[in-house]
Motif scaffolding. Structure first.
Motif, PDB file in Angstrom:
ATOM      1  N   GLY A   1      38.254  27.446  50.275  1.00 38.99           N
ATOM      2  CA  GLY A   1      39.575  27.568  50.879  1.00 38.99           C
ATOM      3  C   GLY A   1      40.182  28.934  50.672  1.00 38.99           C
ATOM      4  O   GLY A   1      39.552  29.958  50.884  1.00 38.99           O
ATOM      5  N   SER A   2      41.415  28.931  50.200  1.00 40.26           N
ATOM      6  CA  SER A   2      42.119  30.192  49.994  1.00 40.26           C
ATOM      7  C   SER A   2      41.708  30.866  48.697  1.00 40.26           C
ATOM      8  O   SER A   2      42.176  31.954  48.383  1.00 40.26           O
ATOM      9  N   ASP A   3      40.859  30.208  47.930  1.00 38.53           N
ATOM     10  CA  ASP A   3      40.477  30.761  46.640  1.00 38.53           C
ATOM     11  C   ASP A   3      39.102  31.384  46.688  1.00 38.53           C
ATOM     12  O   ASP A   3      38.363  31.354  45.712  1.00 38.53           O
ATOM     13  N   VAL A   4      38.781  31.948  47.820  1.00 42.41           N
ATOM     14  CA  VAL A   4      37.543  32.689  47.934  1.00 42.41           C
ATOM     15  C   VAL A   4      37.840  34.099  47.444  1.00 42.41           C
ATOM     16  O   VAL A   4      38.472  34.903  48.122  1.00 42.41           O
ATOM     17  N   GLY A   5      37.389  34.403  46.237  1.00 42.53           N
ATOM     18  CA  GLY A   5      37.655  35.711  45.663  1.00 42.53           C
ATOM     19  C   GLY A   5      39.051  35.830  45.104  1.00 42.53           C
ATOM     20  O   GLY A   5      39.841  34.887  45.099  1.00 42.53           O
ATOM     21  N   GLY A   6      39.369  37.034  44.610  1.00 42.87           N
ATOM     22  CA  GLY A   6      40.711  37.298  44.125  1.00 42.87           C
ATOM     23  C   GLY A   6      41.039  36.550  42.848  1.00 42.87           C
ATOM     24  O   GLY A   6      40.174  36.003  42.163  1.00 42.87           O
ATOM     25  N   GLU A   7      42.317  36.508  42.528  1.00 43.44           N
ATOM     26  CA  GLU A   7      42.774  35.909  41.275  1.00 43.44           C
ATOM     27  C   GLU A   7      42.897  34.386  41.397  1.00 43.44           C
ATOM     28  O   GLU A   7      43.093  33.843  42.477  1.00 43.44           O
ATOM     29  N   ILE A   8      42.780  33.750  40.251  1.00 44.61           N
ATOM     30  CA  ILE A   8      42.995  32.307  40.168  1.00 44.61           C
ATOM     31  C   ILE A   8      44.470  32.007  40.413  1.00 44.61           C
ATOM     32  O   ILE A   8      45.351  32.737  39.967  1.00 44.61           O
ATOM     33  N   THR A   9      44.728  30.931  41.137  1.00 44.88           N
ATOM     34  CA  THR A   9      46.104  30.496  41.381  1.00 44.88           C
ATOM     35  C   THR A   9      46.269  29.073  40.869  1.00 44.88           C
ATOM     36  O   THR A   9      45.311  28.438  40.431  1.00 44.88           O
ATOM     37  N   ALA A  10      47.483  28.582  40.957  1.00 43.49           N
ATOM     38  CA  ALA A  10      47.764  27.230  40.465  1.00 43.49           C
ATOM     39  C   ALA A  10      47.032  26.171  41.278  1.00 43.49           C
ATOM     40  O   ALA A  10      46.853  25.043  40.814  1.00 43.49           O
ATOM     41  N   THR A  11      46.616  26.525  42.472  1.00 41.06           N
ATOM     42  CA  THR A  11      45.929  25.547  43.313  1.00 41.06           C
ATOM     43  C   THR A  11      44.415  25.722  43.287  1.00 41.06           C
ATOM     44  O   THR A  11      43.695  25.021  43.997  1.00 41.06           O
ATOM     45  N   SER A  12      43.927  26.618  42.478  1.00 40.03           N
ATOM     46  CA  SER A  12      42.475  26.819  42.379  1.00 40.03           C
ATOM     47  C   SER A  12      41.821  25.584  41.785  1.00 40.03           C
ATOM     48  O   SER A  12      42.432  24.833  41.027  1.00 40.03           O
ATOM     49  N   SER A  13      40.547  25.410  42.073  1.00 42.62           N
ATOM     50  CA  SER A  13      39.802  24.255  41.573  1.00 42.62           C
ATOM     51  C   SER A  13      38.789  24.671  40.530  1.00 42.62           C
ATOM     52  O   SER A  13      38.283  25.790  40.542  1.00 42.62           O
ATOM     53  N   ASN A  14      38.490  23.744  39.641  1.00 42.73           N
ATOM     54  CA  ASN A  14      37.437  23.985  38.656  1.00 42.73           C
ATOM     55  C   ASN A  14      36.076  24.012  39.333  1.00 42.73           C
ATOM     56  O   ASN A  14      35.879  23.381  40.373  1.00 42.73           O
ATOM     57  N   PRO A  15      35.132  24.728  38.730  1.00 39.49           N
ATOM     58  CA  PRO A  15      33.751  24.575  39.202  1.00 39.49           C
ATOM     59  C   PRO A  15      33.352  23.101  39.103  1.00 39.49           C
ATOM     60  O   PRO A  15      33.792  22.388  38.204  1.00 39.49           O
ATOM     61  N   ALA A  16      32.542  22.639  40.042  1.00 42.45           N
ATOM     62  CA  ALA A  16      32.190  21.227  40.056  1.00 42.45           C
ATOM     63  C   ALA A  16      31.190  20.861  38.970  1.00 42.45           C
ATOM     64  O   ALA A  16      31.112  19.709  38.550  1.00 42.45           O
ATOM     65  N   THR A  17      30.433  21.834  38.525  1.00 41.89           N
ATOM     66  CA  THR A  17      29.415  21.578  37.508  1.00 41.89           C
ATOM     67  C   THR A  17      29.494  22.647  36.430  1.00 41.89           C
ATOM     68  O   THR A  17      30.252  23.607  36.550  1.00 41.89           O
ATOM     69  N   ASP A  18      28.712  22.448  35.390  1.00 42.41           N
ATOM     70  CA  ASP A  18      28.739  23.390  34.271  1.00 42.41           C
ATOM     71  C   ASP A  18      28.286  24.776  34.689  1.00 42.41           C
ATOM     72  O   ASP A  18      27.409  24.942  35.528  1.00 42.41           O
ATOM     73  N   VAL A  19      28.896  25.760  34.057  1.00 43.67           N
ATOM     74  CA  VAL A  19      28.550  27.161  34.277  1.00 43.67           C
ATOM     75  C   VAL A  19      28.163  27.757  32.932  1.00 43.67           C
ATOM     76  O   VAL A  19      28.880  27.599  31.953  1.00 43.67           O
ATOM     77  N   ALA A  20      27.043  28.428  32.887  1.00 41.24           N
ATOM     78  CA  ALA A  20      26.583  29.041  31.638  1.00 41.24           C
ATOM     79  C   ALA A  20      26.874  30.532  31.663  1.00 41.24           C
ATOM     80  O   ALA A  20      26.715  31.194  32.689  1.00 41.24           O
ATOM     81  N   VAL A  21      27.316  31.060  30.535  1.00 40.49           N
ATOM     82  CA  VAL A  21      27.726  32.461  30.456  1.00 40.49           C
ATOM     83  C   VAL A  21      27.117  33.106  29.218  1.00 40.49           C
ATOM     84  O   VAL A  21      27.106  32.516  28.144  1.00 40.49           O
ATOM     85  N   GLU A  22      26.647  34.312  29.394  1.00 38.85           N
ATOM     86  CA  GLU A  22      26.170  35.095  28.260  1.00 38.85           C
ATOM     87  C   GLU A  22      26.772  36.489  28.355  1.00 38.85           C
ATOM     88  O   GLU A  22      26.751  37.108  29.412  1.00 38.85           O
ATOM     89  N   LEU A  23      27.303  36.959  27.264  1.00 40.23           N
ATOM     90  CA  LEU A  23      27.902  38.295  27.227  1.00 40.23           C
ATOM     91  C   LEU A  23      27.198  39.144  26.177  1.00 40.23           C
ATOM     92  O   LEU A  23      26.831  38.652  25.118  1.00 40.23           O
ATOM     93  N   VAL A  24      27.044  40.402  26.487  1.00 42.96           N
ATOM     94  CA  VAL A  24      26.533  41.362  25.516  1.00 42.96           C
ATOM     95  C   VAL A  24      27.571  42.467  25.381  1.00 42.96           C
ATOM     96  O   VAL A  24      27.894  43.147  26.351  1.00 42.96           O
ATOM     97  N   HIS A  25      28.126  42.607  24.206  1.00 44.35           N
ATOM     98  CA  HIS A  25      29.156  43.621  24.021  1.00 44.35           C
ATOM     99  C   HIS A  25      29.089  44.187  22.617  1.00 44.35           C
ATOM    100  O   HIS A  25      28.364  43.669  21.762  1.00 44.35           O
ATOM    101  N   SER A  26      29.856  45.221  22.402  1.00 42.26           N
ATOM    102  CA  SER A  26      29.849  45.888  21.088  1.00 42.26           C
ATOM    103  C   SER A  26      30.548  45.027  20.054  1.00 42.26           C
ATOM    104  O   SER A  26      31.306  44.138  20.399  1.00 42.26           O
TER     105      SER A  26
END
Lengths: 147, 137
Positions: free
Chosen positions: A122-147
């Motif tokens: 819908g309107s939440d294609v890209g850009g910032e999250i809004t109050a009407t944004s939806s959660n991902p429907a399934t799990d999302v895995a994240v890995e970060l490498v930082h100092s």
């Protein structure tokens, strides 16, 4: 080290639940509100939408230079964001179900890192999250490498 | 401002395109006035790398916004497809290992400050952007 974040943890309508989802980074357990609680330089981020089924859309993943108690993805500008494609069918897992971002120079987060993701519809294609944004429907895995 | 494109041959992004904004000898850097449809018409680009050069923009951080839109674009209102920070006074380099597709095409803008949607202020200094994409007909 990669960690799976439940979709409920990316609750866009209310402040993130610090006890509901955890990110494991090396030996430390850090909640997603403060993935890194100090100034860091980010060198890589891998986001995997591997659990999405054919009927689920892609997600947008965002990183924020904000670790304050008042941080909420619906009212804070993100520092960077990009889409992670949906599942494209058997045999196509490498065609877009994850995204790996690498930076030779690094990206500075002067306060620390918080993260959030939403379903890209819908309107939440890209850009910032809004109050009407939806959660991902399934799990999302994240890995970060930082100092 | 305008931009320059160079066809890439013989690299891992064979038949790719390098897009440099602004074009050489331009006095105005990349800014909030969007460069629309920077890839060849009729193609769907896949983004593989970004360089944001803020060496001549020491005053403030900027955000590079890439839009999956080729017309009727309003920077500050439309949602960016991809947005990456450019740190003041230095270069930021980024690579996407599997590429990010743009279904309609790609438009580019650089704004002062952060965020993927709101804000349309021009950077104070000179910002140069280099993108590498692979085009699919």
């Amino acid at each position: 080290m990669a960690t799976t974040l439940t979709s409920a943890g990316f609750n866009t309508a209310s402040p993130l639940n610090q006890t509901q989802t955890k990110i494991v980074q090396k030996a430390a357990v850090i909640d997603q509100r403060n993935v890194a609680r100090k100034p860091v330089t980010l060198y890589a981020v891998i986001v995997d939408n591997m659990f999405a089924t054919a009927s689920n859309d892609k997600v947008w993943f965002r990183l924020y230079d904000d670790v304050s108690d008042s941080w909420n993805p619906t009212n804070t500008k993100s520092l960077m964001g990009f889409p992670v494609e949906k599942y494209l069918g058997a045999g196509n897992q490498l065609n877009g179900t994850f995204q790996a971002v690498f930076s030779r120079t690094g990206i500075t987060f002067g306060k620390g890192i918080s993260i959030a993701a939403s379903l890209g519809t819908g309107s939440d294609v890209g850009g910032e999250i809004t109050a009407t944004s939806s959660n991902p429907a399934t799990d999302v895995a994240v890995e970060l490498v930082h100092s | 401002m305008s931009f320059r494109t160079t066809r890439i041959k013989g690299t891992k992004e064979a038949d790719g395109l390098e897009i440099v904004i602004p074009a050489p000898n331009e006095t105005l850097g990349a800014n909030a006035t969007p460069e629309l449809d920077v890839t060849n018409p009729g193609t769907t680009p896949k983004l593989f790398s970004i360089v944001i050069d803020c060496l001549d923009n020491p005053g403030e951080n900027v955000t590079l916004r890439l839009y999956d839109k080729i017309s009727s674009l309003t920077v500050g209102t439309d949602n960016a497809h991809v947005w990456i920070p450019g740190e003041r006074g230095r270069r930021t380099e980024l690579e996407f290992s599997v590429g990010i597709p743009f279904a309609l095409g790609m438009s580019v803008a650089v704004v002062k400050g952060a965020g993927g949607t709101a804000g349309a202020d021009n950077p104070t200094g000179f910002v140069k952007v280099t993108l590498r994409v692979k085009e699919t007909a």
